[in-house]
Design an enzyme around this catalytic site. Structure first.
Site, mmCIF file in Angstrom:
data_model
loop_
_atom_site.group_PDB
_atom_site.id
_atom_site.type_symbol
_atom_site.label_atom_id
_atom_site.label_comp_id
_atom_site.label_asym_id
_atom_site.label_seq_id
_atom_site.Cartn_x
_atom_site.Cartn_y
_atom_site.Cartn_z
ATOM 1 N N ASP A 1 9.388 2.810 0.002
ATOM 2 C CA ASP A 1 8.256 3.453 0.677
ATOM 3 C C ASP A 1 8.503 2.801 2.232
ATOM 4 O O ASP A 1 8.009 2.032 2.683
ATOM 5 C CB ASP A 1 6.772 2.993 0.140
ATOM 6 C CG ASP A 1 5.627 3.560 0.944
ATOM 7 O OD1 ASP A 1 5.971 4.277 2.092
ATOM 8 O OD2 ASP A 1 4.527 3.594 0.397
ATOM 9 N N LYS B 1 4.261 8.895 9.081
ATOM 10 C CA LYS B 1 4.044 8.109 10.346
ATOM 11 C C LYS B 1 5.099 8.768 11.598
ATOM 12 O O LYS B 1 4.822 9.577 12.271
ATOM 13 C CB LYS B 1 3.748 6.539 10.278
ATOM 14 C CG LYS B 1 2.771 6.403 9.319
ATOM 15 C CD LYS B 1 2.252 4.916 9.038
ATOM 16 C CE LYS B 1 1.007 4.840 8.424
ATOM 17 N NZ LYS B 1 1.028 3.808 7.508
ATOM 18 N N TYR C 1 0.746 -1.039 -0.017
ATOM 19 C CA TYR C 1 0.004 -0.095 0.073
ATOM 20 C C TYR C 1 0.857 1.190 0.041
ATOM 21 O O TYR C 1 2.000 1.388 0.747
ATOM 22 C CB TYR C 1 -0.809 -0.103 1.256
ATOM 23 C CG TYR C 1 -1.743 1.241 1.373
ATOM 24 C CD1 TYR C 1 -2.920 1.531 0.522
ATOM 25 C CD2 TYR C 1 -1.612 2.021 2.574
ATOM 26 C CE1 TYR C 1 -3.639 2.562 0.570
ATOM 27 C CE2 TYR C 1 -2.389 3.119 2.802
ATOM 28 C CZ TYR C 1 -3.536 3.513 1.706
ATOM 29 O OH TYR C 1 -4.258 4.662 1.868
HETATM 30 C C1 LIG Z 1 0.430 4.592 5.758
HETATM 31 C C2 LIG Z 1 1.241 4.320 4.716
HETATM 32 C C3 LIG Z 1 1.103 5.067 3.527
HETATM 33 C C4 LIG Z 1 0.002 6.353 3.507
HETATM 34 O O1 LIG Z 1 0.395 7.371 4.521
HETATM 35 P P1 LIG Z 1 -0.810 7.979 4.848
HETATM 36 O O2 LIG Z 1 -0.428 9.150 5.709
HETATM 37 O O3 LIG Z 1 -1.933 7.414 5.416
HETATM 38 O O4 LIG Z 1 -1.286 8.911 3.560
HETATM 39 C C5 LIG Z 1 1.833 4.929 2.402
HETATM 40 N N1 LIG Z 1 2.863 3.975 2.246
HETATM 41 C C6 LIG Z 1 2.888 3.033 3.412
HETATM 42 C C7 LIG Z 1 3.774 2.029 3.476
HETATM 43 C C8 LIG Z 1 2.123 3.252 4.609
HETATM 44 O O5 LIG Z 1 2.063 2.298 5.560
#
Ligand SMILES: *Cc1c(COP(=O)(O)O)cnc(C)c1O
Length: 433
Positions: free
Chosen positions: A240, A268, A145
């Protein structure tokens, strides 16, 4: 039975004004049944709902709360920053401080641009990769994701997976035509994709430790393979690290696995609980961003002083407390305890863990990709979730989410968790007998 009367009342009110009653889908408990509870206070490893129930929390606001909830250093930094103004839209010194901290903790990042969410970070990194290479196609992996931007919302994990619609409505096919989706941990698939799209792939975007379809680890050498094949094809490797960054090590998954990607995305943990994202990488690539280059990217609230102050305080605290060693130890004891509990209850379980991230799948087979994860027993997961919740322990309300430990969790918390899990798992055996 625990009473959640006030939560239930708030949820019916929420349903009138908010689609599905929530501002992010997985919060709605649809995957496990029942209704979400409403929280008005959190501290350390605990949250309290509006009915006064206390929960030991392994969601940690979906990753950011690595120091536990409301750590006093972060709260103090935010309060102090707020007193001086909540937003300027003019450069402020905290932006420089956080950027320089990120660059020193993550050596592959020479320059970094702040934004407001992980979604913005990945979306912008992708645009930059395309701008830099002059190519359109991008490779992503099933179950990874990368936020909810159009071109990446294909076979995405997390909420999209939980609700059985990995491909969102409202995304024109033309927008995802350049997205090549491959199984994770399968080098042959990546080789074949590069061969079939020679000279057209801008880059690979990957969660180095995928944590949005539960949690599974890269096979030995897999990330190094991705590094080599992107380099050989003059494509960029984009990590990511929105979830893994500043969580798996000071330098994230890339430090832990010894790989230097071209671009990295964060979110995060670097926001200390405030809305933040960031992406960075090699200076020659980052300098293509506006205003120094032709790739446009912007944000009214980007570099927000409260968010920067929170992020700086969180990183300083992680550094000063030697947090990563403590998190590893906690993770190892949770793993040992839950594995033993499942074994003694005779319940087939796969416990995947990397540092302070973990996931228990109810499956007899190892889980190393999305296809494996989908074979796990989700009915069992539902029972597990509700059994733990009744014991005052909150894990993510979906099989396809990682669990998170914080430095506020204690040995005693872990013991209590293992005992509760043990009771829930043994109940099944009795029910089955
Ligand atoms: C949470 C997450 C996102 C998206 O971040 P948001 O702040 O919710 O937009 C993208 N990539 C990874 C790996 C994530 O865990």
């Amino acid at each position: 039975m625990i009473s959640r009367a006030k939560s239930d009342q708030l949820f019916s009110e929420a349903l009138k004004f908010i689609p599905g009653g929530v501002n992010s889908p997985v919060r709605a408990f649809r995957a496990v049944g029942g209704q979400p509870f409403f929280v008005n206070r959190a501290s350390g490893a605990r949250v309290w709902d509006v009915d006064g129930n206390e929960y030991l929390d392994y969601v940690g606001t979906w990753g950011p709360a690595i120091l536990g909830h409301a750590p006093k250093e972060v709260v103090g930094a935010v309060q102090a920053a707020a007193a001086d103004g909540t937003s300027f839209g003019i450069p402020n010194p905290l932006e420089v401080r956080l950027a320089s901290m990120i660059c020193s903790w993550v050596p592959s990042v020479q320059k970094v641009r702040m934004c407001n969410s992980g979604t913005e970070a990945t979306m912008s990194a992708l645009r930059l990769a395309r701008g830099f290479t002059g190519r359109d196609k991008v490779i992503k992996f099933e179950g990874c994701y990368h936020g909810h931007s159009d071109s990446l919302l294909v076979k995405a994990g997390s909420g999209a997976l939980t609700f059985g619609n990995p491909d969102s409505a409202g995304v024109p096919a033309a927008f995802t035509r350049h997205t090549i989706v491959l199984p994770f941990n399968d080098p042959d698939a990546v080789e074949a994709a590069f061969a079939a799209n020679h000279g057209q792939v801008a880059g690979i975007i990957v969660e180095p430790v995928p944590g949005n379809a539960g949690l599974y680890l890269p096979k030995l050498g897999y990330l190094a393979f991705l590094r080599e094949i992107t380099k050989a094809n003059a494509a960029l490797l984009i990590f990511d690290e929105v979830m893994t960054g500043f969580r798996l090590a000071k330098g994230g998954a890339q430090e832990r696995f010894g790989i230097a990607p071209d671009l990295s995305c964060f979110g995060k943990v670097i926001g200390g609980g405030l809305p933040v994202g960031a992406f960075g990488g090699r200076a020659e690539i980052m300098d293509l961003l506006a205003p120094s280059g032709p790739v446009y990217q912007a944000g009214t609230l980007s570099g927000n002083p409260l968010a920067m102050a929170a992020g700086i305080a969180a990183l300083e605290q992680l550094h000063q407390t030697n947090a990563y060693d403590a998190l590893e130890e906690l993770g190892a004891s949770l793993e040992a305890g839950l594995r033993a509990a499942a074994a003694s209850a005779g319940v087939p379980m796969q416990f995947n863990r990397c540092g302070s991230m973990f996931c228990a799948y109810f499956s007899a087979e190892p889980v190393a990709n999305l296809a494996n994860a989908l074979k796990s027993d989700r009915e069992r997961f539902k029972e597990y979730f509700h059994g733990m919740l009744e014991a005052g322990i909150y894990i993510a309300p979906s099989q396809f989410e990682a669990g998170f430990l914080s430095t506020a969790h204690t040995r005693a918390d872990i013991e209590r968790t293992v005992e509760a899990a043990s009771r829930v798992l043994k109940r099944w055996r009795r029910a089955a007998a």
